[in-house]
Scaffold this motif. Sequence first.
Motif, PDB file in Angstrom:
ATOM      1  N   VAL A   5      -3.972  10.283  -7.620  1.00  0.00           N
ATOM      2  CA  VAL A   5      -3.484  10.387  -6.247  1.00  0.00           C
ATOM      3  C   VAL A   5      -3.681   9.072  -5.505  1.00  0.00           C
ATOM      4  CG1 VAL A   5      -3.938  11.523  -4.022  1.00  0.00           C
ATOM      5  CG2 VAL A   5      -3.732  12.886  -6.099  1.00  0.00           C
ATOM      6  N   ILE A   6      -4.836   8.454  -5.669  1.00  0.00           N
ATOM      7  CA  ILE A   6      -5.094   7.172  -4.999  1.00  0.00           C
ATOM      8  C   ILE A   6      -4.147   6.094  -5.514  1.00  0.00           C
ATOM      9  CG2 ILE A   6      -6.792   5.311  -4.796  1.00  0.00           C
ATOM     10  CD1 ILE A   6      -8.951   7.482  -4.595  1.00  0.00           C
ATOM     11  N   SER A   7      -3.906   6.083  -6.835  1.00  0.00           N
ATOM     12  CA  SER A   7      -3.014   5.059  -7.392  1.00  0.00           C
ATOM     13  C   SER A   7      -1.572   5.265  -6.942  1.00  0.00           C
ATOM     14  CB  SER A   7      -3.095   5.046  -8.910  1.00  0.00           C
ATOM     15  OG  SER A   7      -2.590   6.244  -9.439  1.00  0.00           O
ATOM     16  N   ILE A   8      -1.196   6.476  -6.578  1.00  0.00           N
ATOM     17  CA  ILE A   8       0.165   6.709  -6.075  1.00  0.00           C
ATOM     18  C   ILE A   8       0.271   6.334  -4.600  1.00  0.00           C
ATOM     19  CG2 ILE A   8       1.838   8.537  -5.503  1.00  0.00           C
ATOM     20  CD1 ILE A   8       0.978   9.923  -8.103  1.00  0.00           C
ATOM     21  N   PHE A   9      -0.729   6.729  -3.792  1.00  0.00           N
ATOM     22  CA  PHE A   9      -0.633   6.523  -2.355  1.00  0.00           C
ATOM     23  C   PHE A   9      -1.070   5.131  -1.890  1.00  0.00           C
ATOM     24  CE2 PHE A   9      -0.586  11.227  -2.205  1.00  0.00           C
ATOM     25  CZ  PHE A   9       0.595  11.365  -1.522  1.00  0.00           C
ATOM     26  N   LEU A  10      -1.862   4.424  -2.638  1.00  0.00           N
ATOM     27  CA  LEU A  10      -2.308   3.086  -2.231  1.00  0.00           C
ATOM     28  C   LEU A  10      -1.132   2.117  -2.119  1.00  0.00           C
ATOM     29  CD1 LEU A  10      -4.933   1.718  -1.440  1.00  0.00           C
ATOM     30  CD2 LEU A  10      -5.181   0.974  -3.790  1.00  0.00           C
ATOM     31  N   PRO A  11      -0.215   2.050  -3.082  1.00  0.00           N
ATOM     32  CA  PRO A  11       0.941   1.161  -2.902  1.00  0.00           C
ATOM     33  C   PRO A  11       1.832   1.573  -1.735  1.00  0.00           C
ATOM     34  CG  PRO A  11       0.704   1.735  -5.201  1.00  0.00           C
ATOM     35  CD  PRO A  11      -0.256   2.568  -4.422  1.00  0.00           C
ATOM     36  N   LEU A  12       1.954   2.897  -1.493  1.00  0.00           N
ATOM     37  CA  LEU A  12       2.755   3.347  -0.354  1.00  0.00           C
ATOM     38  C   LEU A  12       2.141   2.902   0.967  1.00  0.00           C
ATOM     39  CD1 LEU A  12       3.697   6.974  -1.477  1.00  0.00           C
ATOM     40  CD2 LEU A  12       5.188   4.967  -1.390  1.00  0.00           C
ATOM     41  N   LEU A  13       0.816   2.999   1.074  1.00  0.00           N
ATOM     42  CA  LEU A  13       0.133   2.534   2.284  1.00  0.00           C
ATOM     43  C   LEU A  13       0.296   1.031   2.463  1.00  0.00           C
ATOM     44  CD1 LEU A  13      -3.187   4.574   2.261  1.00  0.00           C
ATOM     45  CD2 LEU A  13      -1.566   4.453   4.120  1.00  0.00           C
ATOM     46  N   GLU A  14       0.221   0.308   1.372  1.00  0.00           N
ATOM     47  CA  GLU A  14       0.356  -1.150   1.418  1.00  0.00           C
ATOM     48  C   GLU A  14       1.760  -1.535   1.888  1.00  0.00           C
ATOM     49  OE1 GLU A  14      -0.252  -4.316  -1.941  1.00  0.00           O
ATOM     50  OE2 GLU A  14      -2.027  -3.032  -1.778  1.00  0.00           O
TER      51      GLU A  14
ATOM     52  N   SER B 211       3.819   0.329   3.665  1.00  0.00           N
ATOM     53  CA  SER B 211       4.018   0.734   5.055  1.00  0.00           C
ATOM     54  C   SER B 211       3.293  -0.189   6.025  1.00  0.00           C
ATOM     55  CB  SER B 211       3.597   2.185   5.261  1.00  0.00           C
ATOM     56  OG  SER B 211       2.198   2.297   5.135  1.00  0.00           O
ATOM     57  N   THR B 212       2.147  -0.727   5.689  1.00  0.00           N
ATOM     58  CA  THR B 212       1.444  -1.665   6.595  1.00  0.00           C
ATOM     59  C   THR B 212       2.153  -3.004   6.625  1.00  0.00           C
ATOM     60  OG1 THR B 212      -0.067  -2.303   4.829  1.00  0.00           O
ATOM     61  CG2 THR B 212      -0.811  -0.602   6.364  1.00  0.00           C
ATOM     62  N   HIS B 213       2.694  -3.447   5.492  1.00  0.00           N
ATOM     63  CA  HIS B 213       3.431  -4.726   5.485  1.00  0.00           C
ATOM     64  C   HIS B 213       4.770  -4.582   6.193  1.00  0.00           C
ATOM     65  CE1 HIS B 213       0.656  -7.016   3.129  1.00  0.00           C
ATOM     66  NE2 HIS B 213       0.648  -6.127   2.119  1.00  0.00           N
ATOM     67  N   ALA B 214       5.376  -3.406   6.143  1.00  0.00           N
ATOM     68  CA  ALA B 214       6.677  -3.174   6.813  1.00  0.00           C
ATOM     69  C   ALA B 214       6.475  -3.155   8.320  1.00  0.00           C
ATOM     70  CB  ALA B 214       7.280  -1.849   6.354  1.00  0.00           C
ATOM     71  N   GLY B 215       5.334  -2.651   8.791  1.00  0.00           N
ATOM     72  CA  GLY B 215       5.065  -2.600  10.222  1.00  0.00           C
ATOM     73  C   GLY B 215       4.781  -3.987  10.797  1.00  0.00           C
ATOM     74  N   GLN B 216       4.289  -4.920   9.986  1.00  0.00           N
ATOM     75  CA  GLN B 216       3.960  -6.271  10.445  1.00  0.00           C
ATOM     76  C   GLN B 216       5.208  -7.156  10.469  1.00  0.00           C
ATOM     77  OE1 GLN B 216       0.925  -7.652   7.818  1.00  0.00           O
ATOM     78  NE2 GLN B 216      -0.648  -6.334   8.673  1.00  0.00           N
ATOM     79  N   GLY B 217       6.167  -6.850   9.600  1.00  0.00           N
ATOM     80  CA  GLY B 217       7.329  -7.727   9.463  1.00  0.00           C
ATOM     81  C   GLY B 217       8.387  -7.423  10.401  1.00  0.00           C
TER      82      GLY B 217
END
Length: 190
Positions: free
Chosen positions: A173-182, A184-190
């Motif tokens: 679960v962590i390996s699936i959601f960690l890239p999604l969080l990454e 989404s945080t980079h999309a919010g900054q750009g």
Amino acid sequence: SKSLRSYGLWIALAFGGFLFGLYTLVRTKSGRYFIDWLLLKMPVFGTLLMQVGTVRFTRALCTLLTSGIQILQALKIAAKLTENTVLTKVVNDAHDAVEEGHGLSQQLEASKFFPVFMTQLIGVGEESGELVRFMTLIGNFYEERIDNFLTRLSSLLEPVMLVFVGSIIGVIVISIFLPLLEVSTHAGQG
């Protein structure tokens, strides 16, 4: 993942070499004896394997003696049925000693592999002339101990397996959601 990409071939070759070496070792007579000796010396499972070998030996010897087979021939057959080369050697050595006129219980006890309780009951059976009855008692006793041990072991392993499976699911679960969080945080900054 970098280690697996860089050294994956070497790791696979080393693991394959280890398995091939173990397979080759088990195929030799001395290697099989060494592996069986190590298994019998293991802390918890060695005792279990010894008790399984004891049950196999006593049940086989009891059945053979009840069928009217002489003790020397019965010992040779029962030795093969222990399915452990160390115990087979001990029983074969006891066969040779019995053939020379020594007692079975003394030889099994001298080997220090079989339980003392078993060898003492065999001694009582030899002295009283009721070896088959005492072999049956030994087989029943150790079979019950094996059943109790396996029941306790399964009840102890249930929580361990639950934690193990839970941790595997957590890692997935962590390996699936960690890239999604990454992302989404980079999309919010750009």
